[in-house]
Design a protein around this motif. Structure first.
Motif, short mmCIF file in Angstrom:
data_model
loop_
_atom_site.label_atom_id
_atom_site.label_comp_id
_atom_site.label_asym_id
_atom_site.label_seq_id
_atom_site.Cartn_x
_atom_site.Cartn_y
_atom_site.Cartn_z
N VAL A 162 2.77 -0.12 19.95
CA VAL A 162 3.19 -0.07 18.54
C VAL A 162 2.02 -0.52 17.69
N ALA A 163 1.67 0.28 16.70
CA ALA A 163 0.57 -0.04 15.79
C ALA A 163 1.15 -0.56 14.48
N TYR A 164 0.60 -1.69 14.02
CA TYR A 164 1.05 -2.32 12.78
C TYR A 164 -0.05 -2.22 11.74
N GLY A 165 0.38 -2.18 10.49
CA GLY A 165 -0.58 -2.11 9.39
C GLY A 165 -1.32 -3.41 9.20
N ASP A 166 -2.59 -3.29 8.84
CA ASP A 166 -3.44 -4.46 8.61
C ASP A 166 -4.18 -4.22 7.29
N ARG B 183 0.86 -1.18 0.00
CA ARG B 183 0.00 0.00 0.00
C ARG B 183 0.90 1.23 0.00
N ARG B 184 1.19 1.71 -1.19
CA ARG B 184 2.08 2.85 -1.34
C ARG B 184 1.49 3.83 -2.34
N VAL B 185 1.92 5.09 -2.21
CA VAL B 185 1.56 6.14 -3.15
C VAL B 185 2.82 6.88 -3.54
N THR C 208 5.00 4.77 1.93
CA THR C 208 4.34 3.56 2.41
C THR C 208 3.29 3.96 3.44
N LEU C 209 2.05 3.57 3.18
CA LEU C 209 0.95 3.96 4.07
C LEU C 209 1.01 3.17 5.36
N LEU C 210 0.36 3.70 6.38
CA LEU C 210 0.34 3.03 7.68
C LEU C 210 -0.38 1.70 7.64
N GLN D 264 -6.67 10.08 5.45
CA GLN D 264 -7.40 9.56 4.29
C GLN D 264 -6.46 8.65 3.49
N MET D 265 -6.60 7.34 3.72
CA MET D 265 -5.70 6.40 3.07
C MET D 265 -6.00 6.21 1.59
N GLN D 266 -7.20 6.46 1.19
CA GLN D 266 -7.59 6.31 -0.21
C GLN D 266 -8.13 7.65 -0.71
#
Length: 319
Positions: free
Chosen positions: A202-206, A142-144, A181-183, A271-273
């Motif tokens: 610690v928060a990990y991406g899901d 998940r990257r922009v 790289t998005l969270l 806003q991830m998208q």
């Protein structure tokens, strides 16, 4: 010869009528008389009205094909004009819809930029604005891609955020572009702080979470004070993200008796998208001033490196 057979009419020798010239003069005089009489006394008006009345049905019948053709041509012309006006109206509607969409998009971008500017005023870390160009074609990440790179001074590891919160981190820098790289990426992690309790985690991406991806607090003991709706912000202990930036909000807490750790699912605030304008921050470690080298303690002699010139001077002095 029987009496019934005798011809009682005059012979042709004695049947002489008026001559042609006399007839011409007679008819000319009659025509002149009728013209004068009609002009002065209108003696032929009833006759003219009668003739017109008798001939009107025939005239109407003869004019019907002409009127039908003329009306058909007018209707075709009006139909073509109506179709042209309809096409022009549809084109105008399309242009108005495009302008309305552009105006709405500009209004949304203006709102986002204002929010970013207001956010820039609250952040003391040096930052620069950037625009998201497109998503990377890799389906497993998940990257922009943003329009700022090495030429603009972007460094790897720079935090990226929008007007709502942290969006991700710069993981690859090109001369004119950078990959963020998005969270919610599976390989991304960020140290967070529970604003309500002050607990760090610690928060990990899901990426497989609902609504296009989320985050998860892993390795959190089951008895930890975490509630749905808690706000998570950056803790700042990693030397990358400035402290106090909004990251996510807890949406679901799952505690099971057969597990020591709780499953805590979070929803990112950014806003991830569909994000268009972002802010690239400098890493906290890069913004910190360099510490001077430690000075020797009092009474401790400095060690001087021996050189050939110094050794020769020392030998000469001993002599």
């Amino acid at each position: 010869m029987p009496p019934g057979t005798l011809e009682r009419t005059a012979p042709s020798l004695f049947r002489h009528g008026p001559s042609p010239r006399a007839r011409l003069l007679l008819y000319a005089a009659l025509a002149l008389f009728l013209m004068v009489a009609d002009a002065r006394f209108r003696v032929t008006e009833p006759l003219r009205n009668a003739v017109a009345t008798v001939l009107y049905p025939l005239q109407w019948l003869m004019l019907q094909p002409v009127q039908f053709i003329s009306q058909g041509a007018e209707r075709l012309q009006s139909l073509e004009q109506a179709q042209h006006e309809r096409d022009s109206a549809q084109q105008a509607l399309v242009q108005l819809a495009q302008r309305a969409g552009q105006a709405e998009q500009l209004l949304s971008e203006n709102t986002q930029l204002r929010e970013l500017l207001a956010l820039r005023e609250r952040i003391t870390t040096p930052a620069r604005a950037a625009q998201v160009l497109y998503d990377t074609p890799d389906a497993y990440t998940r990257r922009v891609v943003v329009d700022q790179g090495q030429l603009a001074g972007v460094a790897p590891g720079s935090p990226v955020m929008d007007a709502r919160g942290v969006l991700g981190q710069v993981t690859r820098v090109h001369p004119a572009l950078s990959e963020v790289t998005l969270l919610i990426d599976r390989d991304q992690a960020i140290p967070v702080l529970n604003v309500r309790t002050g607990a760090r985690s610690v928060a990990y991406g899901d990426p497989v979470a609902a609504h296009g991806g989320g985050m998860e607090l892993r390795f959190t003991p089951g008895n930890t004070d975490v509630q749905e709706g808690d706000l998570l912000a950056t803790s700042g202990i990693d030397g990358v993200y400035p402290p106090g930036l909004p990251v996510a909000r807890v949406v679901h807490v799952e505690r099971r008796a057969d597990s020591t750790f709780a499953r805590i699912y979070c929803e990112p605030l950014a806003q991830m998208q569909g994000a268009r304008h972002v802010m690239l921050l400098e890493p906290v470690a890069a913004a910190l001033p360099e510490l001077p080298p430690p000075e020797p303690a009092a009474g401790q002699k400095k060690r001087v490196q021996s050189t050939p010139a110094a050794e020769a001077a020392a030998k000469g002095g001993r002599r």
